[in-house]
Design a protein around this motif. Structure first.
Motif, PDB file in Angstrom:
ATOM      1  N   UNK A   1      16.190   1.409  -3.958  1.00  0.00           N
ATOM      2  CA  UNK A   1      15.638   0.914  -5.220  1.00  0.00           C
ATOM      3  C   UNK A   1      14.111   0.832  -5.164  1.00  0.00           C
ATOM      4  N   UNK A   2      13.558   0.461  -4.011  1.00  0.00           N
ATOM      5  CA  UNK A   2      12.103   0.389  -3.876  1.00  0.00           C
ATOM      6  C   UNK A   2      11.492   1.787  -3.995  1.00  0.00           C
ATOM      7  N   UNK A   3      12.103   2.776  -3.337  1.00  0.00           N
ATOM      8  CA  UNK A   3      11.593   4.144  -3.398  1.00  0.00           C
ATOM      9  C   UNK A   3      11.732   4.734  -4.797  1.00  0.00           C
ATOM     10  N   UNK A   4      12.847   4.437  -5.459  1.00  0.00           N
ATOM     11  CA  UNK A   4      13.053   4.941  -6.822  1.00  0.00           C
ATOM     12  C   UNK A   4      12.029   4.337  -7.776  1.00  0.00           C
ATOM     13  N   UNK A   5      11.736   3.049  -7.596  1.00  0.00           N
ATOM     14  CA  UNK A   5      10.737   2.378  -8.428  1.00  0.00           C
ATOM     15  C   UNK A   5       9.360   3.003  -8.212  1.00  0.00           C
ATOM     16  N   UNK A   6       9.040   3.304  -6.953  1.00  0.00           N
ATOM     17  CA  UNK A   6       7.765   3.937  -6.624  1.00  0.00           C
ATOM     18  C   UNK A   6       7.660   5.305  -7.303  1.00  0.00           C
ATOM     19  N   UNK A   7       8.726   6.106  -7.200  1.00  0.00           N
ATOM     20  CA  UNK A   7       8.710   7.443  -7.800  1.00  0.00           C
ATOM     21  C   UNK A   7       8.587   7.365  -9.325  1.00  0.00           C
TER      22      UNK A   7
ATOM     23  N   UNK B   1       7.060   5.066 -11.080  1.00  0.00           N
ATOM     24  CA  UNK B   1       5.687   4.746 -11.449  1.00  0.00           C
ATOM     25  C   UNK B   1       4.757   5.942 -11.257  1.00  0.00           C
ATOM     26  N   UNK B   2       5.011   6.738 -10.239  1.00  0.00           N
ATOM     27  CA  UNK B   2       4.202   7.943 -10.022  1.00  0.00           C
ATOM     28  C   UNK B   2       4.400   8.912 -11.191  1.00  0.00           C
ATOM     29  N   UNK B   3       5.651   9.102 -11.600  1.00  0.00           N
ATOM     30  CA  UNK B   3       5.941   9.999 -12.717  1.00  0.00           C
ATOM     31  C   UNK B   3       5.338   9.493 -14.016  1.00  0.00           C
ATOM     32  N   UNK B   4       5.304   8.165 -14.168  1.00  0.00           N
ATOM     33  CA  UNK B   4       4.724   7.574 -15.376  1.00  0.00           C
ATOM     34  C   UNK B   4       3.231   7.901 -15.455  1.00  0.00           C
ATOM     35  N   UNK B   5       2.534   7.790 -14.322  1.00  0.00           N
ATOM     36  CA  UNK B   5       1.104   8.119 -14.280  1.00  0.00           C
ATOM     37  C   UNK B   5       0.905   9.595 -14.603  1.00  0.00           C
ATOM     38  N   UNK B   6       1.715  10.461 -14.007  1.00  0.00           N
ATOM     39  CA  UNK B   6       1.577  11.900 -14.246  1.00  0.00           C
ATOM     40  C   UNK B   6       1.841  12.245 -15.706  1.00  0.00           C
ATOM     41  N   UNK B   7       2.795  11.563 -16.334  1.00  0.00           N
ATOM     42  CA  UNK B   7       3.085  11.816 -17.747  1.00  0.00           C
ATOM     43  C   UNK B   7       1.919  11.384 -18.625  1.00  0.00           C
ATOM     44  N   UNK B   8       1.292  10.258 -18.288  1.00  0.00           N
ATOM     45  CA  UNK B   8       0.143   9.784 -19.059  1.00  0.00           C
ATOM     46  C   UNK B   8      -1.051  10.714 -18.881  1.00  0.00           C
ATOM     47  N   UNK B   9      -1.205  11.280 -17.696  1.00  0.00           N
ATOM     48  CA  UNK B   9      -2.284  12.244 -17.462  1.00  0.00           C
ATOM     49  C   UNK B   9      -2.039  13.499 -18.287  1.00  0.00           C
TER      50      UNK B   9
ATOM     51  N   UNK C   1      -1.637   2.257 -15.275  1.00  0.00           N
ATOM     52  CA  UNK C   1      -0.401   2.673 -14.618  1.00  0.00           C
ATOM     53  C   UNK C   1      -0.683   3.098 -13.177  1.00  0.00           C
ATOM     54  N   UNK C   2      -1.850   3.682 -12.935  1.00  0.00           N
ATOM     55  CA  UNK C   2      -2.240   4.085 -11.586  1.00  0.00           C
ATOM     56  C   UNK C   2      -2.351   2.863 -10.675  1.00  0.00           C
ATOM     57  N   UNK C   3      -2.906   1.775 -11.213  1.00  0.00           N
ATOM     58  CA  UNK C   3      -3.049   0.555 -10.408  1.00  0.00           C
ATOM     59  C   UNK C   3      -1.683   0.025  -9.970  1.00  0.00           C
ATOM     60  N   UNK C   4      -0.719   0.025 -10.878  1.00  0.00           N
ATOM     61  CA  UNK C   4       0.616  -0.459 -10.500  1.00  0.00           C
ATOM     62  C   UNK C   4       1.309   0.533  -9.566  1.00  0.00           C
ATOM     63  N   UNK C   5       1.075   1.826  -9.764  1.00  0.00           N
ATOM     64  CA  UNK C   5       1.673   2.831  -8.881  1.00  0.00           C
ATOM     65  C   UNK C   5       1.138   2.685  -7.459  1.00  0.00           C
ATOM     66  N   UNK C   6      -0.144   2.386  -7.338  1.00  0.00           N
ATOM     67  CA  UNK C   6      -0.740   2.193  -6.014  1.00  0.00           C
ATOM     68  C   UNK C   6      -0.087   0.999  -5.324  1.00  0.00           C
ATOM     69  N   UNK C   7       0.161  -0.067  -6.074  1.00  0.00           N
ATOM     70  CA  UNK C   7       0.832  -1.239  -5.495  1.00  0.00           C
ATOM     71  C   UNK C   7       2.228  -0.882  -5.007  1.00  0.00           C
ATOM     72  N   UNK C   8       2.946  -0.106  -5.796  1.00  0.00           N
ATOM     73  CA  UNK C   8       4.307   0.285  -5.419  1.00  0.00           C
ATOM     74  C   UNK C   8       4.293   1.182  -4.187  1.00  0.00           C
ATOM     75  N   UNK C   9       3.339   2.111  -4.131  1.00  0.00           N
ATOM     76  CA  UNK C   9       3.232   3.012  -2.978  1.00  0.00           C
ATOM     77  C   UNK C   9       2.891   2.208  -1.728  1.00  0.00           C
TER      78      UNK C   9
ATOM     79  N   UNK D   1       9.180   2.628   4.419  1.00  0.00           N
ATOM     80  CA  UNK D   1      10.049   3.569   3.716  1.00  0.00           C
ATOM     81  C   UNK D   1       9.373   4.910   3.529  1.00  0.00           C
ATOM     82  N   UNK D   2       8.037   4.893   3.489  1.00  0.00           N
ATOM     83  CA  UNK D   2       7.239   6.102   3.308  1.00  0.00           C
ATOM     84  C   UNK D   2       6.176   6.076   4.394  1.00  0.00           C
ATOM     85  N   UNK D   3       5.909   7.216   4.993  1.00  0.00           N
ATOM     86  CA  UNK D   3       4.876   7.293   6.023  1.00  0.00           C
ATOM     87  C   UNK D   3       3.508   6.996   5.418  1.00  0.00           C
ATOM     88  N   UNK D   4       2.635   6.413   6.223  1.00  0.00           N
ATOM     89  CA  UNK D   4       1.298   6.020   5.771  1.00  0.00           C
ATOM     90  C   UNK D   4       0.524   7.198   5.195  1.00  0.00           C
ATOM     91  N   UNK D   5       0.598   8.353   5.860  1.00  0.00           N
ATOM     92  CA  UNK D   5      -0.140   9.524   5.384  1.00  0.00           C
ATOM     93  C   UNK D   5       0.404  10.020   4.044  1.00  0.00           C
TER      94      UNK D   5
END
Length: 88
Positions: free
Chosen positions: A23-29, A31-39, A50-58, A66-70
């Motif tokens: 659920x955490x990874x799905x939420x992160x993805x 938010x990333x898609x939301x930013x890309x759609x707004x762009x 939306x980018x600010x919230x996506x950064x928090x989720x990442x 759950x995701x590697x630092x790089x």
């Protein structure tokens, strides 16, 4: 299936953690898609918020391991590049 009590519990705990991580990874993805759609729709102000919230989720996903630092840094960098390219 495991027959030892501790192994049965370990299977159950692993499944619970897997669902939480999913659920955490799905939420992160999302938010990333939301930013890309707004762009894509060239909505700079909403994309920045939306980018600010996506950064928090990442960052939270990276912190939980759950995701590697790089990969987290790469995702944030690419989103920032898209937003900066839009405003330039």
């Amino acid at each position: 299936m495991a027959n030892i009590k501790s192994a049965i519990k370990r299977v159950r705990v692993n499944e619970d953690h897997r669902l939480q991580n999913q659920s955490v990874k799905a939420d992160m993805r999302s938010h990333i898609k939301k930013v890309e759609a707004l762009v894509e729709s060239k909505d700079i102000e909403n994309a920045k918020t939306a980018f600010a919230t996506a950064v928090k989720k990442i960052d939270k996903a990276v912190q939980k391991g759950l995701v590697h630092k790089n990969k987290g840094n790469r995702q944030k960098s690419r989103l920032a590049q898209k937003i900066n390219g839009l405003s330039a």
